[in-house]
Design a protein around this motif. Structure first.
Motif, PDB file in Angstrom:
ATOM      1  N   ILE A  93      -4.796  -7.434  -6.476  1.00  0.00           N
ATOM      2  CA  ILE A  93      -4.236  -6.976  -5.196  1.00  0.00           C
ATOM      3  C   ILE A  93      -2.711  -7.017  -5.248  1.00  0.00           C
ATOM      4  CG2 ILE A  93      -4.075  -7.459  -2.719  1.00  0.00           C
ATOM      5  CD1 ILE A  93      -6.774  -6.317  -3.559  1.00  0.00           C
ATOM      6  N   TYR A  94      -2.134  -8.077  -5.788  1.00  0.00           N
ATOM      7  CA  TYR A  94      -0.675  -8.185  -5.894  1.00  0.00           C
ATOM      8  C   TYR A  94      -0.110  -7.048  -6.749  1.00  0.00           C
ATOM      9  CZ  TYR A  94      -1.159 -12.921  -4.011  1.00  0.00           C
ATOM     10  OH  TYR A  94      -1.452 -14.002  -3.228  1.00  0.00           O
ATOM     11  N   VAL A  95      -0.781  -6.728  -7.858  1.00  0.00           N
ATOM     12  CA  VAL A  95      -0.320  -5.647  -8.734  1.00  0.00           C
ATOM     13  C   VAL A  95      -0.431  -4.308  -8.014  1.00  0.00           C
ATOM     14  CG1 VAL A  95      -0.872  -4.365 -10.853  1.00  0.00           C
ATOM     15  CG2 VAL A  95      -0.783  -6.860 -10.883  1.00  0.00           C
ATOM     16  N   LEU A  96      -1.533  -4.075  -7.303  1.00  0.00           N
ATOM     17  CA  LEU A  96      -1.699  -2.817  -6.566  1.00  0.00           C
ATOM     18  C   LEU A  96      -0.639  -2.648  -5.485  1.00  0.00           C
ATOM     19  CD1 LEU A  96      -5.581  -2.546  -6.191  1.00  0.00           C
ATOM     20  CD2 LEU A  96      -4.077  -1.160  -7.619  1.00  0.00           C
ATOM     21  N   VAL A  97      -0.320  -3.738  -4.792  1.00  0.00           N
ATOM     22  CA  VAL A  97       0.720  -3.676  -3.760  1.00  0.00           C
ATOM     23  C   VAL A  97       2.074  -3.370  -4.402  1.00  0.00           C
ATOM     24  CG1 VAL A  97       1.989  -5.043  -2.050  1.00  0.00           C
ATOM     25  CG2 VAL A  97      -0.490  -5.103  -2.084  1.00  0.00           C
ATOM     26  N   GLY A  98       2.355  -3.980  -5.541  1.00  0.00           N
ATOM     27  CA  GLY A  98       3.606  -3.708  -6.242  1.00  0.00           C
ATOM     28  C   GLY A  98       3.718  -2.265  -6.704  1.00  0.00           C
ATOM     29  N   LEU A  99       2.637  -1.735  -7.290  1.00  0.00           N
ATOM     30  CA  LEU A  99       2.636  -0.332  -7.707  1.00  0.00           C
ATOM     31  C   LEU A  99       2.759   0.610  -6.522  1.00  0.00           C
ATOM     32  CD1 LEU A  99      -0.099  -0.411 -10.500  1.00  0.00           C
ATOM     33  CD2 LEU A  99       2.380  -0.217 -10.787  1.00  0.00           C
ATOM     34  N   SER A 100       2.152   0.224  -5.411  1.00  0.00           N
ATOM     35  CA  SER A 100       2.248   1.036  -4.196  1.00  0.00           C
ATOM     36  C   SER A 100       3.683   1.104  -3.696  1.00  0.00           C
ATOM     37  CB  SER A 100       1.346   0.470  -3.105  1.00  0.00           C
ATOM     38  OG  SER A 100       0.009   0.508  -3.524  1.00  0.00           O
ATOM     39  N   GLY A 101       4.400   0.006  -3.834  1.00  0.00           N
ATOM     40  CA  GLY A 101       5.815   0.012  -3.464  1.00  0.00           C
ATOM     41  C   GLY A 101       6.602   1.004  -4.297  1.00  0.00           C
ATOM     42  N   LEU A 102       6.278   1.095  -5.576  1.00  0.00           N
ATOM     43  CA  LEU A 102       6.957   2.068  -6.445  1.00  0.00           C
ATOM     44  C   LEU A 102       6.617   3.503  -6.049  1.00  0.00           C
ATOM     45  CD1 LEU A 102       6.545   0.337  -9.914  1.00  0.00           C
ATOM     46  CD2 LEU A 102       8.594   0.440  -8.479  1.00  0.00           C
ATOM     47  N   VAL A 103       5.360   3.744  -5.680  1.00  0.00           N
ATOM     48  CA  VAL A 103       4.961   5.085  -5.240  1.00  0.00           C
ATOM     49  C   VAL A 103       5.695   5.452  -3.950  1.00  0.00           C
ATOM     50  CG1 VAL A 103       3.030   6.463  -4.366  1.00  0.00           C
ATOM     51  CG2 VAL A 103       2.723   5.042  -6.379  1.00  0.00           C
ATOM     52  N   CYS A 104       5.860   4.480  -3.063  1.00  0.00           N
ATOM     53  CA  CYS A 104       6.527   4.743  -1.788  1.00  0.00           C
ATOM     54  C   CYS A 104       8.019   4.997  -1.952  1.00  0.00           C
ATOM     55  CB  CYS A 104       6.283   3.599  -0.811  1.00  0.00           C
ATOM     56  SG  CYS A 104       4.604   3.602  -0.163  1.00  0.00           S
ATOM     57  N   LEU A 105       8.590   4.619  -3.089  1.00  0.00           N
ATOM     58  CA  LEU A 105       9.989   4.971  -3.355  1.00  0.00           C
ATOM     59  C   LEU A 105      10.162   6.487  -3.396  1.00  0.00           C
ATOM     60  CD1 LEU A 105      11.144   2.394  -6.035  1.00  0.00           C
ATOM     61  CD2 LEU A 105      11.956   2.620  -3.693  1.00  0.00           C
ATOM     62  N   GLY A 106       9.136   7.181  -3.861  1.00  0.00           N
ATOM     63  CA  GLY A 106       9.178   8.646  -3.866  1.00  0.00           C
ATOM     64  C   GLY A 106       9.265   9.222  -2.466  1.00  0.00           C
ATOM     65  N   ILE A 107       8.588   8.602  -1.523  1.00  0.00           N
ATOM     66  CA  ILE A 107       8.660   9.043  -0.129  1.00  0.00           C
ATOM     67  C   ILE A 107      10.053   8.787   0.427  1.00  0.00           C
ATOM     68  CG2 ILE A 107       7.729   8.711   2.197  1.00  0.00           C
ATOM     69  CD1 ILE A 107       5.128   7.770   0.881  1.00  0.00           C
ATOM     70  N   LEU A 108      10.648   7.656   0.064  1.00  0.00           N
ATOM     71  CA  LEU A 108      11.968   7.283   0.562  1.00  0.00           C
ATOM     72  C   LEU A 108      13.036   8.276   0.117  1.00  0.00           C
ATOM     73  CD1 LEU A 108      13.731   5.148   1.996  1.00  0.00           C
ATOM     74  CD2 LEU A 108      13.967   4.028  -0.213  1.00  0.00           C
ATOM     75  N   PHE A 109      12.949   8.742  -1.110  1.00  0.00           N
ATOM     76  CA  PHE A 109      13.974   9.634  -1.639  1.00  0.00           C
ATOM     77  C   PHE A 109      13.611  11.112  -1.539  1.00  0.00           C
ATOM     78  CE2 PHE A 109      14.928   5.627  -3.875  1.00  0.00           C
ATOM     79  CZ  PHE A 109      16.188   5.440  -3.339  1.00  0.00           C
ATOM     80  N   LYS A 110      12.503  11.440  -0.918  1.00  0.00           N
ATOM     81  CA  LYS A 110      12.124  12.831  -0.726  1.00  0.00           C
ATOM     82  C   LYS A 110      13.047  13.429   0.338  1.00  0.00           C
ATOM     83  CE  LYS A 110       7.959  15.551   0.041  1.00  0.00           C
ATOM     84  NZ  LYS A 110       6.537  15.489   0.371  1.00  0.00           N
TER      85      LYS A 110
END
Length: 121
Positions: free
Chosen positions: A45-62
């Motif tokens: 779960i911790y790893v999935l949350v961390g990877l999700s944060g990286l995916v959400c960086l794409g939303i931030l810079f879109k």
């Protein structure tokens, strides 16, 4: 937003709630549910949350125009204002044509409609 971005955002929100609980109450919800911080499931779960944060960086810079355009395209694709702002559909023609097909007989114990009771001269 794509489905993967929505899932990632949900996991980031779960992670944020967990960090809020740790910061305020010193209570790790993920660890308590899955058997401690060292448990395999907790670490997943911790790893999935961390990877999700990286995916959400794409939303931030879109670029903002793309985000607004995506939202408008998805939400307003098939609007139909026929009955809200316009006149309602006239079903008398449909009813008259269905009576002609049935031979002008009474339908379910009712008399003919007004439109089909006109006599030819």
């Amino acid at each position: 937003m794509r489905a993967i971005q929505r899932i990632a955002l949900a996991l980031v929100i779960i992670g944020a709630i967990n960090w809020g609980l740790i910061g305020i109450f010193k209570f790790d919800l993920v660890a308590s549910i899955f058997g401690g911080q060292e448990a395999f499931l907790s670490r997943v779960i911790y790893v999935l949350v961390g990877l999700s944060g990286l995916v959400c960086l794409g939303i931030l810079f879109k670029p903002m125009e793309e985000v607004v355009e995506d939202a408008n395209h998805r939400n307003f694709r098939n609007l139909n204002y026929d009955t809200e702002f316009g006149e309602e559909t006239d079903f008398s023609k449909v009813q008259a044509s269905s009576e002609k097909k049935s031979g002008g007989n009474k339908v379910k114990g009712k008399n003919k409609s007004k439109g089909s009771s006109k006599k030819k001269k």
